[in-house]
Scaffold this motif. Sequence first.
Motif, mmCIF file in Angstrom:
data_model
loop_
_atom_site.group_PDB
_atom_site.id
_atom_site.type_symbol
_atom_site.label_atom_id
_atom_site.label_comp_id
_atom_site.label_asym_id
_atom_site.label_seq_id
_atom_site.Cartn_x
_atom_site.Cartn_y
_atom_site.Cartn_z
ATOM 1 N N TRP A 75 -6.800 6.375 2.915
ATOM 2 C CA TRP A 75 -7.850 6.761 1.974
ATOM 3 C C TRP A 75 -7.935 5.743 0.840
ATOM 4 N N SER A 76 -9.157 5.405 0.477
ATOM 5 C CA SER A 76 -9.328 4.592 -0.726
ATOM 6 C C SER A 76 -8.872 5.404 -1.933
ATOM 7 N N GLY A 77 -8.382 4.701 -2.957
ATOM 8 C CA GLY A 77 -7.932 5.376 -4.168
ATOM 9 C C GLY A 77 -6.556 5.996 -4.066
ATOM 10 N N THR A 78 -5.822 5.707 -2.976
ATOM 11 C CA THR A 78 -4.460 6.215 -2.810
ATOM 12 C C THR A 78 -3.531 5.045 -2.496
ATOM 13 N N ASP A 79 -2.229 5.337 -2.401
ATOM 14 C CA ASP A 79 -1.267 4.304 -2.021
ATOM 15 C C ASP A 79 -1.030 4.292 -0.515
ATOM 16 N N GLY A 80 -1.934 4.927 0.240
ATOM 17 C CA GLY A 80 -1.763 5.001 1.684
ATOM 18 C C GLY A 80 -1.693 3.643 2.354
ATOM 19 N N GLY A 81 -2.509 2.689 1.887
ATOM 20 C CA GLY A 81 -2.490 1.363 2.487
ATOM 21 C C GLY A 81 -1.166 0.667 2.326
ATOM 22 N N GLU A 82 -0.617 0.741 1.135
ATOM 23 C CA GLU A 82 0.672 0.102 0.882
ATOM 24 C C GLU A 82 1.781 0.770 1.690
ATOM 25 N N ARG A 83 1.736 2.097 1.759
ATOM 26 C CA ARG A 83 2.762 2.812 2.518
ATOM 27 C C ARG A 83 2.656 2.507 4.008
ATOM 28 N N PHE A 84 1.421 2.406 4.498
ATOM 29 C CA PHE A 84 1.236 2.088 5.912
ATOM 30 C C PHE A 84 1.724 0.679 6.223
ATOM 31 N N ALA A 85 1.464 -0.253 5.305
ATOM 32 C CA ALA A 85 1.889 -1.642 5.513
ATOM 33 C C ALA A 85 3.403 -1.763 5.647
ATOM 34 N N ALA A 86 4.139 -0.814 5.059
ATOM 35 C CA ALA A 86 5.601 -0.840 5.112
ATOM 36 C C ALA A 86 6.165 0.050 6.210
ATOM 37 N N SER A 87 5.302 0.653 7.009
ATOM 38 C CA SER A 87 5.752 1.636 7.999
ATOM 39 C C SER A 87 6.162 0.985 9.309
ATOM 40 N N ALA A 88 7.300 1.392 9.823
ATOM 41 C CA ALA A 88 7.740 0.926 11.136
ATOM 42 C C ALA A 88 6.892 1.515 12.255
ATOM 43 N N LEU A 89 6.143 2.569 11.949
ATOM 44 C CA LEU A 89 5.301 3.207 12.965
ATOM 45 C C LEU A 89 3.935 2.543 13.088
ATOM 46 N N GLY A 90 3.609 1.644 12.153
ATOM 47 C CA GLY A 90 2.290 1.035 12.153
ATOM 48 C C GLY A 90 1.856 0.437 13.482
ATOM 49 N N PRO A 91 2.707 -0.342 14.136
ATOM 50 C CA PRO A 91 2.284 -0.961 15.403
ATOM 51 C C PRO A 91 2.040 0.051 16.525
ATOM 52 N N ARG A 92 2.473 1.297 16.333
ATOM 53 C CA ARG A 92 2.373 2.286 17.411
ATOM 54 C C ARG A 92 1.161 3.198 17.284
ATOM 55 N N VAL A 93 0.402 3.085 16.204
ATOM 56 C CA VAL A 93 -0.723 3.997 16.041
ATOM 57 C C VAL A 93 -1.861 3.618 16.974
ATOM 58 N N LEU A 94 -2.700 4.586 17.262
ATOM 59 C CA LEU A 94 -3.868 4.377 18.117
ATOM 60 C C LEU A 94 -4.918 3.538 17.406
ATOM 61 N N ARG A 95 -5.197 3.913 16.159
ATOM 62 C CA ARG A 95 -6.173 3.192 15.342
ATOM 63 C C ARG A 95 -5.917 3.520 13.881
ATOM 64 N N VAL A 96 -6.554 2.741 13.009
ATOM 65 C CA VAL A 96 -6.518 2.999 11.578
ATOM 66 C C VAL A 96 -7.871 3.551 11.163
#
Length: 240
Positions: free
Chosen positions: A130-151
């Motif tokens: 979501w825009s206006g949240t820290d979701g992007g930064e948290r996702f960038a640091a997530s080990a699960l990021g490469p496993r998601v279907l889509r963003v």
Amino acid sequence: MMQVCVNGARGAGDGALIPLSPDAMAESVAQAVAAGARDVHVHPKSPCGQDTLAPRAVAATLEAVRAVTSVPVGVTTGSWAEPDPDKRVADIRAWTVLPDHASVNWHEQGAEAVAAALLDRGVGVEAGIWSGTDGGERFAASALGPRVLRVLAEVMDPDPGTARDSARALLAVIGAAYGRPVLLHGEEGGTWPVLRLSGRLGLATRIGLEDTLVLPDGGRAVSNAQLVSAALSVLSTLSP
């Protein structure tokens, strides 16, 4: 790819056109798919019309929708449906019928555990940033990021005058997104400007009564199918 977002957290107060029961959701999905939608995002509802992750409600919704279409069907895991992160995970582990995918809002408490529970069960994860949240930064640091279907790049700015700039800023935060596909969409007044931007950028997008109740000309939409038809018409006129 055009996803239809059938109902969202809206309820009866938003008008009789919002599909709340499994049968109503299924009918709306069938019409939207006939109009050109190729993926479904739906919020299962409790008997009183509130979002829920309860296994019985999820199963009833998925069974009804899959009876009318073969396109992929996803559900929400938003914290408003179940505020307790541990209970969210428990509900997911208790689902008797599994969606093809489920959205996880990365800024919410417990997002990593929710995503891991979905992946453990073979359910695709749509990483909601979501825009206006820290979701992007948290996702960038997530080990699960490469496993998601889509963003899901979710622009929460409802101002049609600024939503496109907000969308571009959000995409910059998301960056390469671990190489995963990106679906860009807006909300309320920002819906149509962001949809046009997604078309120009060649990104997947979505439309439906979750995101907006109005057509590009400002008239009231009467169905998800009408919104899908309007969105595809808008996109057909754009050049990347």
